[in-house]
Design a protein around this motif. Structure first.
Motif, short mmCIF file in Angstrom:
data_model
loop_
_atom_site.label_atom_id
_atom_site.label_comp_id
_atom_site.label_asym_id
_atom_site.label_seq_id
_atom_site.Cartn_x
_atom_site.Cartn_y
_atom_site.Cartn_z
N CYS A 135 24.62 -7.40 -11.50
CA CYS A 135 23.55 -6.41 -11.54
C CYS A 135 23.32 -5.98 -12.99
O CYS A 135 24.07 -6.37 -13.90
CB CYS A 135 23.88 -5.20 -10.66
N ASP A 136 22.31 -5.18 -13.19
CA ASP A 136 21.90 -4.84 -14.55
C ASP A 136 22.93 -3.97 -15.28
O ASP A 136 22.92 -3.90 -16.52
CB ASP A 136 20.55 -4.10 -14.53
N ALA A 143 34.99 -6.24 -17.67
CA ALA A 143 35.33 -7.33 -16.77
C ALA A 143 34.07 -7.90 -16.10
O ALA A 143 33.91 -9.13 -15.98
CB ALA A 143 36.32 -6.86 -15.70
N ASP A 144 33.17 -7.01 -15.68
CA ASP A 144 31.93 -7.48 -15.05
C ASP A 144 31.05 -8.20 -16.05
O ASP A 144 30.33 -9.15 -15.69
CB ASP A 144 31.18 -6.30 -14.44
N ALA A 145 31.08 -7.76 -17.31
CA ALA A 145 30.30 -8.44 -18.35
C ALA A 145 30.80 -9.88 -18.55
O ALA A 145 30.00 -10.81 -18.72
CB ALA A 145 30.37 -7.66 -19.65
N LYS A 149 28.77 -13.68 -17.47
CA LYS A 149 28.65 -14.92 -18.24
C LYS A 149 29.32 -16.09 -17.50
O LYS A 149 28.85 -17.22 -17.58
CB LYS A 149 29.30 -14.74 -19.62
N ALA A 150 30.40 -15.79 -16.79
CA ALA A 150 31.13 -16.86 -16.09
C ALA A 150 30.27 -17.52 -15.02
O ALA A 150 30.30 -18.74 -14.86
CB ALA A 150 32.40 -16.29 -15.47
N GLU A 165 40.43 -14.25 -17.67
CA GLU A 165 40.25 -13.28 -18.77
C GLU A 165 39.80 -11.93 -18.21
O GLU A 165 40.26 -10.87 -18.67
CB GLU A 165 39.22 -13.83 -19.75
N ALA A 166 38.91 -11.94 -17.21
CA ALA A 166 38.44 -10.69 -16.61
C ALA A 166 39.58 -9.98 -15.88
O ALA A 166 39.68 -8.74 -15.93
CB ALA A 166 37.28 -10.98 -15.65
#
Length: 517
Positions: A135-136, A143-145, A149-150, A165-166
């Motif tokens: 989501c935005d 972790a969500d960022a 990308k993942a 990594e998260a």
């Protein structure tokens, strides 16, 4: 006039047999090249290139009917409605029973060396994951960022590394989901990771539920957390089903169906959890509950599927299949129950005509894709892969299907653009199925079988005829030269007759002036 005739006669007499050999050989070569190109184009795009160019470009130039004219407004509206229906029918759906990529698809690759999933299919899954699990506001949580990308990574190892990594930063539900789907090599390992994801996902869901009315950002976050929670519970139920705990799986799927009805998020309907529930209930042979689920979802306002249509047919076949005999039925006629079963089979076959060949094992099965096209070969594979065992379990069901399924095609009006019980069969299924299924080792089932276009048959005949003429001219030059001269003389005879009549009518002085011009 006589000068023209003498010139033509002199020209024909000067032609040698080598000229006729060269002429017919060149014609055969050109028509053969056209035939090869037409065949390749038809195999790839399902239509004739010459026909397509004629319809698309030449007909408007020759004064074809303008579809935008007021007189054809009703026809245009009808075509627009039909095209809109075809678009909806050819929408690609996520397979409700899709396998685990690490524990099932990858193991198949390790054993056989074949890739069961196409790039197009995996790309659609990547888009789904970005829709379900991001989501935005993800950039606000590290972790969500990372996971945002993942999900966009094409390299599986890069995705798995990003998930680890998260997890080093915090308990991230979507990171556990990725590891369970792609890194776990067994169903038990995947289930363990999904349980960890469930614990993290429930915490996020409770927090976002309290804040969902504080703004659009929190509402979007709550919607994402809801999608994550439903996805985890659904996959846990599927793990239980695969590990033999079917009653536990049914309970979890029933809870998910209730949750789906309570929540008004459109993405939840994409999971089609009722199809998972139907398969599990069939495994338990709980046919009364199967009928209850069908009564709720086999509604005209809801999109149909092979699972719904063929399960309804199986239940009606079950009532009569154990005592069904085609010889006895032909003597005494079909009873009411048998007629209902046959009509249900015809209905199912009209919806997806590819399924019977897989159920009757006339065509080999492959692993189902992660996405399916309703009424297409991909949906047929996904249905038969999981439901073939249920048809085998009902005594005589496959025998009844074998005796009656082909009768469906006698009921469908011709041309097949007209529907009978459903909308007309969409023409786009073959193209989409070729993108979804591994055509390297699987022959895509096509319905209806395309008839060869006229221009392919015409160029094939032309190529064969000219090649035969070239061979005969090479073998019998003198005789073929006589035939060629006689043919050309006969061909020009009507023209000579017309010229003689014109010459006899017109004055000689006027005819002399015209010939000079």
């Amino acid at each position: 006039m006589f000068g023209t005739e003498s010139s033509l006669s002199m020209f024909l007499n000067t032609l040698t047999p080598k000229f006729y050999v060269a002429l017919t050989g060149t014609s055969s070569l050109i028509s053969g090249l056209i035939l090869i190109f037409e065949w390749w184009y038809f195999r790839k795009y399902g239509t004739s290139f010459i026909e397509q160019v004629s319809v698309s470009h030449l007909r408007p130039l020759l004064g074809g009917v303008d579809s935008s004219s007021p007189s054809n407004s009703s026809a245009s509206n009808g075509e627009a409605d039909s095209s809109r229906q075809n678009v909806s029918e050819c929408k690609v759906w996520r397979n409700p029973l899709n396998l685990f990529r690490g524990a099932e698809y990858n193991r198949y690759t390790w054993v056989t060396g074949r890739e069961p999933l196409t790039y197009y299919d995996m790309n659609l899954s990547a888009q789904d994951h970005q829709t379900f699990f991001t989501c935005d506001s993800d950039h606000l949580r590290p972790a969500d960022a990372i996971m945002q990308k993942a999900w966009r990574e094409r390299n599986p190892q890069a995705r798995i590394s990003a998930a680890h990594e998260a997890l080093e930063l915090e308990d991230c539900a979507t990171a556990y989901i990725l590891l369970a789907e792609e890194e776990a090599t067994t169903i038990m390992e995947a289930e363990r990771l999904f349980k960890q994801a469930l614990k993290a996902g429930e915490g996020c869901y409770r927090r976002s539920q309290q804040l969902q009315h504080h703004g659009t950002q929190y509402e979007a976050q709550h919607r994402r957390d809801t999608n994550v929670l439903v996805y985890i519970k659904r996959r846990l139920a599927m793990c239980s089903r695969k590990l033999g705990r079917t009653r536990e799986a049914v309970k979890m799927m029933r809870d998910l169906c209730v949750f789906q009805l309570m929540k008004e998020f459109p993405l939840l309907s994409m999971f089609n959890i009722h199809e998972n529930l139907l398969e599990s209930l069939l495994e338990l042979q709980n046919y009364a509950d199967v009928q209850a689920v069908l009564a709720k979802y086999d509604d005209i306002s809801l999109p149909k599927s092979a699972t719904i249509c063929y399960t309804a047919a199986l239940l009606k076949a079950r009532a009569v299949s154990d005592k069904f005999s085609p010889e006895a039925a032909s003597r005494r006629g079909l009873s009411t129950a048998e007629m209902n079963a046959v009509e249900a089979i015809h209905r199912a076959v009209e919806f997806n005509p590819h399924v019977p060949k897989y159920l009757l094992e006339m065509k080999s099965l492959i692993l189902p894709p992660e996405h399916i096209l309703k009424r297409g070969d991909s949906e047929a594979i996904a249905y038969a892969f999981f439901h073939l065992q249920h048809w085998k379990r009902v005594e005589g069901a496959l025998n009844l299907l074998h005796c009656t399924w082909e009768g469906t095609f006698r009921m469908i009006p011709y041309p097949l653009e007209k529907g009978h019980l459903f909308y007309p069969y969409p023409i786009c299924t073959e193209t989409a199925d070729r993108e979804l299924l591994p055509t390297v080792f699987h022959e895509v089932s096509v319905y209806p079988k395309k008839e060869l276009p006229f221009f392919i048959l015409f160029t094939a005949g032309l190529c064969s005829f000219t090649a035969m003429l070239a061979l005969l001219t090479h073998q019998f030059p003198e005789l073929m030269g006589v035939f060629a001269k006689a043919f050309l003389s006969t061909l020009f005879a009507p023209l000579n007759f017309i010229m003689e009549k014109v010459e006899s009518i017109l004055p000689s002085s006027l005819w002399h002036q015209l010939t000079r011009i």
